[in-house]
Design a protein around this motif. Sequence first.
Motif, PDB file in Angstrom:
ATOM      1  N   ALA A  98       0.809  -1.216   0.000  1.00  0.00           N
ATOM      2  CA  ALA A  98       0.000   0.000   0.000  1.00  0.00           C
ATOM      3  C   ALA A  98       0.843   1.267   0.000  1.00  0.00           C
ATOM      4  N   GLY A  99       2.062   1.208   0.420  1.00  0.00           N
ATOM      5  CA  GLY A  99       2.880   2.416   0.474  1.00  0.00           C
ATOM      6  C   GLY A  99       3.301   2.942  -0.880  1.00  0.00           C
TER       7      GLY A  99
ATOM      8  N   ILE B  94      -5.117   5.392   2.337  1.00  0.00           N
ATOM      9  CA  ILE B  94      -3.810   4.901   2.770  1.00  0.00           C
ATOM     10  C   ILE B  94      -3.138   6.112   3.402  1.00  0.00           C
ATOM     11  N   PRO B  95      -2.929   6.079   4.699  1.00  0.00           N
ATOM     12  CA  PRO B  95      -2.511   7.299   5.401  1.00  0.00           C
ATOM     13  C   PRO B  95      -1.193   7.895   4.931  1.00  0.00           C
ATOM     14  N   GLY B  96      -0.288   7.079   4.393  1.00  0.00           N
ATOM     15  CA  GLY B  96       0.992   7.593   3.956  1.00  0.00           C
ATOM     16  C   GLY B  96       2.003   7.611   5.091  1.00  0.00           C
ATOM     17  N   GLY B  97       3.136   8.232   4.850  1.00  0.00           N
ATOM     18  CA  GLY B  97       4.179   8.281   5.851  1.00  0.00           C
ATOM     19  C   GLY B  97       5.024   7.036   5.894  1.00  0.00           C
ATOM     20  N   GLY B  98       4.694   6.056   5.058  1.00  0.00           N
ATOM     21  CA  GLY B  98       5.513   4.856   4.954  1.00  0.00           C
ATOM     22  C   GLY B  98       5.381   3.900   6.113  1.00  0.00           C
ATOM     23  N   ALA B  99       4.581   4.255   7.115  1.00  0.00           N
ATOM     24  CA  ALA B  99       4.530   3.417   8.309  1.00  0.00           C
ATOM     25  C   ALA B  99       3.502   2.310   8.212  1.00  0.00           C
ATOM     26  N   THR B 100       2.666   2.379   7.189  1.00  0.00           N
ATOM     27  CA  THR B 100       1.624   1.378   7.107  1.00  0.00           C
ATOM     28  C   THR B 100       1.504   0.871   5.683  1.00  0.00           C
ATOM     29  N   ASN B 101       1.133  -0.353   5.543  1.00  0.00           N
ATOM     30  CA  ASN B 101       0.823  -0.864   4.203  1.00  0.00           C
ATOM     31  C   ASN B 101      -0.577  -1.423   4.184  1.00  0.00           C
ATOM     32  N   LYS B 102      -1.476  -0.815   4.938  1.00  0.00           N
ATOM     33  CA  LYS B 102      -2.852  -1.259   5.001  1.00  0.00           C
ATOM     34  C   LYS B 102      -3.775  -0.182   4.467  1.00  0.00           C
TER      35      LYS B 102
END
Lengths: 116, 115
Positions: A98-99, B94-102
């Motif tokens: 997702a990133g 997808i919130p962004g910031g690279g901290a999540t892949n959900k």
Amino acid sequence: DVKVTQSSRYLVKRTGEKVFLECVQDMDHENMFWYRQDPGLGLRLIYFSYDVKMKEKGDIPEGYSVSREKKERFSLILESASTNQTSMYLCASSLYLAGALNNEQFFGPGTRLTVL
Amino acid sequence: AQSVTQLDSHVSVSEGTPVLLRCNYSSSYSPSLFWYVQHPNKGLQLLLKYTSAATLVKGINGFEAEFKKSETSFHLTKPSAHMSDAAEYFCVVIPGGGATNKLIFGTGTLLAVQP
């Protein structure tokens, strides 16, 4: 076109049974996902996998496990089905996690599971 | 916390009239935003996505959405509803910031189109 297929559209099981839900994608995607969908709650992520034999817990993993022995196949397992696991289960796959920018997820048609 | 809110659980319009499905999000970073559609007994299909390029995004079947950072909104619109638009629509962030892949899904808006 990407195709994601799920082994059953409808499934009825009894409490305590072991249940396998199968998902297959045909586009060589790295990532696969299992969601459950309940009215008023949207989709909630159960587990996902970013590579063969790799898995990560989602938001609601309790009562579930997964298996990814081959890249194209991702199985969801209910070790001992309970009535609160009655739901619609959706499988999805994506080329990127997702990133990344191009991170569309492709969904299967869903399996409606009823646990009696 | 990162989240997405769909402001209406049900929307009913007449065929030929405009459609507006509202979505607000919260994110500490630059988000990616999506709208998916789910027709009865079908899987989800991507309608459109915003990934930090143009703020007005055009999708399939005449739908479009505008990313408004100041309002933290990503409302879905269509000038003229068709009977085949009757479905459930999900706003996804997808919130962004690279901290999540959900992906974080909204709870859905059920669109009914009256003849």
